[in-house]
Design an enzyme around this catalytic site. Structure first.
Site, PDB file in Angstrom:
ATOM      1  N   HIS A  31      -0.749  -2.518  65.352  1.00 58.80           N
ATOM      2  CA  HIS A  31       0.240  -3.547  65.005  1.00 58.80           C
ATOM      3  C   HIS A  31      -0.452  -4.874  64.851  1.00 58.80           C
ATOM      4  CE1 HIS A  31       0.047  -3.052  69.387  1.00 58.80           C
ATOM      5  NE2 HIS A  31       0.241  -4.362  69.484  1.00 58.80           N
ATOM      6  N   HIS A  90       0.211  -8.862  65.224  1.00 64.36           N
ATOM      7  CA  HIS A  90       1.098  -9.921  65.708  1.00 64.36           C
ATOM      8  C   HIS A  90       1.048 -11.062  64.691  1.00 64.36           C
ATOM      9  CE1 HIS A  90       1.251  -8.574  70.067  1.00 64.36           C
ATOM     10  NE2 HIS A  90       0.159  -7.948  69.672  1.00 64.36           N
TER      11      HIS A  90
HETATM   12  P1  AMP Z   1      -0.283  -5.480  72.383  1.00 65.67           P
HETATM   13  O1  AMP Z   1      -0.424  -6.031  73.770  1.00 65.67           O
HETATM   14  O2  AMP Z   1      -1.158  -6.143  71.360  1.00 65.67           O
HETATM   15  O3  AMP Z   1      -0.387  -3.974  72.368  1.00 65.67           O
HETATM   16  O4  AMP Z   1       1.181  -5.871  71.917  1.00 65.67           O
HETATM   17  C1  AMP Z   1       2.295  -5.086  72.170  1.00 65.67           C
HETATM   18  C2  AMP Z   1       3.489  -5.975  71.967  1.00 65.67           C
HETATM   19  O5  AMP Z   1       4.625  -5.151  71.853  1.00 65.67           O
HETATM   20  C3  AMP Z   1       3.755  -6.955  73.113  1.00 65.67           C
HETATM   21  O6  AMP Z   1       3.710  -8.278  72.633  1.00 65.67           O
HETATM   22  C4  AMP Z   1       5.144  -6.551  73.599  1.00 65.67           C
HETATM   23  O7  AMP Z   1       5.921  -7.665  73.971  1.00 65.67           O
HETATM   24  C5  AMP Z   1       5.710  -5.857  72.377  1.00 65.67           C
HETATM   25  N1  AMP Z   1       6.757  -4.878  72.642  1.00 65.67           N
HETATM   26  C6  AMP Z   1       6.763  -3.917  73.599  1.00 65.67           C
HETATM   27  N2  AMP Z   1       7.873  -3.166  73.507  1.00 65.67           N
HETATM   28  C7  AMP Z   1       8.574  -3.667  72.456  1.00 65.67           C
HETATM   29  C8  AMP Z   1       9.815  -3.328  71.837  1.00 65.67           C
HETATM   30  N3  AMP Z   1      10.577  -2.297  72.272  1.00 65.67           N
HETATM   31  N4  AMP Z   1      10.238  -4.048  70.781  1.00 65.67           N
HETATM   32  C9  AMP Z   1       9.498  -5.086  70.320  1.00 65.67           C
HETATM   33  N5  AMP Z   1       8.312  -5.454  70.849  1.00 65.67           N
HETATM   34  C10 AMP Z   1       7.852  -4.752  71.903  1.00 65.67           C
END
Ligand code: AMP
Length: 113
Positions: free
Chosen positions: A99, A101
């Site tokens: 993903h 950001h």
């Molecule tokens: P990372 O730490 O780069 O893997 O980012 C994962 C991101 O996913 C974090 O910023 C979380 O806040 C976000 N996240 C986790 N669960 C969800 C969800 N159900 N919907 C939207 N964002 C999410």
């Protein structure tokens, strides 16, 4: 991939606040936003992280195009924004599905934490 949160979100099996979808990519708001705009750009197909995506895979261009469209839609293209791809534990990756950001609408410091 069974048990993958972002596969489930991409499939529509887990709700999300979507801002964009294409044949190959979905984008939705992060549940724990770190900026006034914080959108995650996610491939529908499961890829573990950016390092597992071949550079010449058409999905690479799809992710870039979707990121640009999100920035335009959110009104942050002109003022600038940050794109972050965490890869693996040292980067703090918490959801093991590629993903990007997309963060914006506030000034940001450097270096990141
Ligand atoms: P990372 O730490 O780069 O893997 O980012 C994962 C991101 O996913 C974090 O910023 C979380 O806040 C976000 N996240 C986790 N669960 C969800 C969800 N159900 N919907 C939207 N964002 C999410």
């Amino acid at each position: 991939m069974p048990g993958c949160l972002f596969c489930a979100i991409a499939a529509g099996d887990v709700p999300s606040d979507r801002v964009l979808e294409t044949d190959t990519v979905v984008a939705f708001r992060d549940v724990n936003p770190q900026a006034p705009v914080h959108v995650l750009v996610v491939p529908r197909r499961h890829v573990d992280h950016l390092h597992a995506l071949p550079a010449d895979d058409p999905l690479t261009g799809d992710l870039v195009a979707a990121t640009q469209r999100v920035a335009e839609q959110e009104g942050i293209a002109a003022t600038g924004y940050r794109v972050v791809a965490n890869v693996g534990p040292n980067a703090g990756m918490s959801v093991p599905h590629l993903h990007l950001h997309v963060l914006g609408r506030r000034p940001m410091g450097w270096p990141p934490g």
